[in-house]
Design an enzyme around this catalytic site. Structure first.
Site, short mmCIF file in Angstrom:
data_model
loop_
_atom_site.label_atom_id
_atom_site.label_comp_id
_atom_site.label_asym_id
_atom_site.label_seq_id
_atom_site.Cartn_x
_atom_site.Cartn_y
_atom_site.Cartn_z
N TYR A 143 -30.31 -63.52 92.48
CA TYR A 143 -31.72 -63.65 92.09
C TYR A 143 -31.79 -64.37 90.75
O TYR A 143 -31.12 -63.99 89.79
CB TYR A 143 -32.37 -62.27 91.97
CG TYR A 143 -33.85 -62.33 91.65
CD1 TYR A 143 -34.76 -62.84 92.56
CD2 TYR A 143 -34.34 -61.88 90.43
CE1 TYR A 143 -36.12 -62.90 92.28
CE2 TYR A 143 -35.70 -61.93 90.13
CZ TYR A 143 -36.59 -62.44 91.07
OH TYR A 143 -37.93 -62.49 90.78
N ASP A 235 -26.72 -67.73 84.20
CA ASP A 235 -27.99 -67.01 84.10
C ASP A 235 -27.69 -65.66 83.45
O ASP A 235 -27.20 -64.74 84.10
CB ASP A 235 -28.61 -66.85 85.48
CG ASP A 235 -29.96 -66.12 85.43
OD1 ASP A 235 -30.34 -65.65 84.33
OD2 ASP A 235 -30.62 -66.03 86.48
N LYS A 264 -35.41 -61.01 79.00
CA LYS A 264 -35.26 -59.58 78.71
C LYS A 264 -34.98 -59.27 77.24
O LYS A 264 -35.87 -59.37 76.41
CB LYS A 264 -34.22 -58.98 79.65
CG LYS A 264 -34.53 -59.34 81.13
CD LYS A 264 -34.22 -58.30 82.12
CE LYS A 264 -34.38 -58.79 83.55
NZ LYS A 264 -35.24 -58.03 84.40
N1 PLP Z 1 -32.52 -64.18 86.43
C1 PLP Z 1 -32.02 -62.95 86.57
C2 PLP Z 1 -30.54 -62.76 86.67
C3 PLP Z 1 -32.86 -61.84 86.63
O1 PLP Z 1 -32.37 -60.62 86.80
C4 PLP Z 1 -34.26 -62.04 86.53
C5 PLP Z 1 -35.20 -60.90 86.60
O2 PLP Z 1 -34.86 -59.77 86.72
C6 PLP Z 1 -34.73 -63.34 86.38
C7 PLP Z 1 -33.84 -64.39 86.32
C8 PLP Z 1 -36.20 -63.59 86.26
O3 PLP Z 1 -36.69 -63.07 85.06
P1 PLP Z 1 -38.24 -62.69 84.93
O4 PLP Z 1 -38.47 -61.49 85.77
O5 PLP Z 1 -38.42 -62.43 83.45
O6 PLP Z 1 -39.03 -63.87 85.38
#
Ligand code: PLP
Length: 424
Positions: A143, A235, A264
């Site tokens: 994700y 990421d 985060k």
């Molecule tokens: N990338 C990863 C690994 C994530 O866990 C998340 C969200 O949990 C995102 C991107 C997307 O972040 P956001 O929810 O702040 O848009």
């Protein structure tokens, strides 16, 4: 447990918001999500006054727990009282950027945005703009936020959108490969090497796991992307400033990605994202380069203050020792309980992340398919409810991980282990 107020709030929410929530995962709680009134260190108190030990921690941003230290609160309140925003730069954006550049060696320059999704979306656009190529390689089941390029299912041969509204033609630029599968990555490069802009991966699958990389997997990704002139994007929306402390997970694995996405923790509990990396690449973003990127709220002073104060507090105090020690205690305790009561399950995690995965054979998952193959339904229907009844709040589905914060105590760990014993 009385939940009349949550029920009433949920009914109101259902009539004005789809599924009664503002983010799809929140509705995974059955029969309905509890509404939180406030947080208190490592706990949350719901709208009916029930108190839970909270291992969800806002889905990861709250490294310091719910009651922020005085210096952090003061910094946030000061900024909020001064504006709160102007549409022109402020010093605190530079302060936070300098802090990140100082602590994360791969980051020479950084741009702040407003969510992890915006960070990964911009990183993919930047990788395409920088390389002049179209395709990105991602982990199957991984994700990277609610963005068009990564909302895909299938494999390298048969890729399809995983959400209505994403055109098939978009999905066809994405090549999903299983995490830890060097052969699949090699094959993708053999077929499409000169059109692969980037490989994007979480350093540890934290949003669909928790799954550790095999020894050498990231070195392999670094080598194959270099060889083909593609970028390596880590990421670190979840792992950033959590795994490996202020150096992030990449320092733990001693890998220098070309680009890193953050979210985060870097915003201290306020809406945030960021993408950082090699100056030459980041400079391709507008206005210094041709890749368009902009945002009304980007670099918001209140968020920047929350992020900077949080990271400075972590640097000056024993925050990482505290959360990692409690993480070790949780994983050790859970390993004993699982060995005795449910040896088919697996305890996963590192540093301040932990999870019991309901595997069927006690084997640590190697990729997202292994996690998906776990007893996810049992976890959701039976286990989660039992933990909630014992006033322990765990992540709402089997795939998301749980987080220790500076607000948690050894007593929270002990109570949680007792609850796991009963629930398992
Ligand atoms: N990338 C990863 C690994 C994530 O866990 C998340 C969200 O949990 C995102 C991107 C997307 O972040 P956001 O929810 O702040 O848009």
């Amino acid at each position: 447990m009385n939940d009349d107020n949550s029920r009433a709030l949920y009914d109101r929410a259902l009539s004005v918001m789809p599924g009664g929530v503002n983010s799809a995962v929140r509705a995974a709680i059955e029969p309905y999500p509890f509404f939180v009134q406030k947080g208190d260190r490592g706990h949350v108190i719901d709208a009916d006054g029930n108190r839970y030990i909270d291992w969800v921690m806002g889905l990861g941003p709250l490294l310091l727990g719910h009651n922020l230290p005085e210096s952090v609160q003061a910094g946030i309140q000061q900024k909020a009282s001064e504006g709160p925003m102007y549409g022109t730069p402020t010093e605190i954006e530079v302060d936070l950027a300098e802090f990140v550049v100082r602590h994360v060696p791969s980051v020479e320059k950084i741009r702040f945005v407003n969510s992890g999704t915006e960070a990964t979306t911009s990183a993919v656009r930047l990788a395409r703009g920088y390389t002049g190529r179209n395709k990105i390689v991602v982990n199957q089941g991984g994700y990277h936020g609610a963005q068009e390029s990564t909302l895909v299912d299938g494999d390298a041969e048969n890729v399809a959108p995983s959400s209505a509204g994403v055109p098939q033609s978009f999905a066809e630029h994405t090549i999903p490969v299983p995490f830890n599968d060097e052969d699949a990555v090699r094959e993708a490069f053999e077929k499409h090497g000169d059109d692969i802009a980037a490989v994007m991966t979480e350093p540890i699958l934290a949003n669909y796991g928790i799954v550790d990389p095999d020894d050498g997997y990231h070195d392999f990704l670094r080598e194959i992307t270099d060889e083909h002139g593609s970028l390596l994007i880590f990421d670190e929306v979840i792992t950033g400033f959590r795994v490996g402390g202020l150096g992030c997970a990449q320092s733990e694995f001693d890998i220098t990605p070309d680009l890193t996405t953050f979210g985060k923790i870097i915003g201290g509990g306020f809406p945030v994202g960021a993408l950082g990396g090699r100056a030459e690449i980041i400079e391709q973003l507008a206005p210094s380069g041709p890749v368009f990127q902009a945002g009304t709220f980007s670099g918001h002073p209140v968020t920047m203050a929350a992020g900077l104060e949080t990271l400075q507090f972590a640097a000056a105090n024993n925050v990482y020792d505290h959360v990692n020690t409690l993480g070790d205690q949780l994983r050790a305790g859970l390993t004993d309980i699982v060995a005795e009561q449910a040896p088919e399950y697996t305890v996963a995690g590192t540093d301040s992340m932990f999870k019991v995965i309901f595997t069927r054979d006690g084997e640590a998952p190697s990729n997202a398919a292994d996690v998906k193959n776990a007893e996810t339904d049992r976890w959701r229907r039976v286990f989660w409810g039992q933990m909630k009844a014992q006033e322990v709040f765990l992540s709402q589905n089997q795939f998301e991980c749980q987080f220790v914060s500076y607000g948690h105590t050894e007593a929270d760990v002990e109570e949680t282990l007792e609850a796991y014993k009963h629930a398992l």
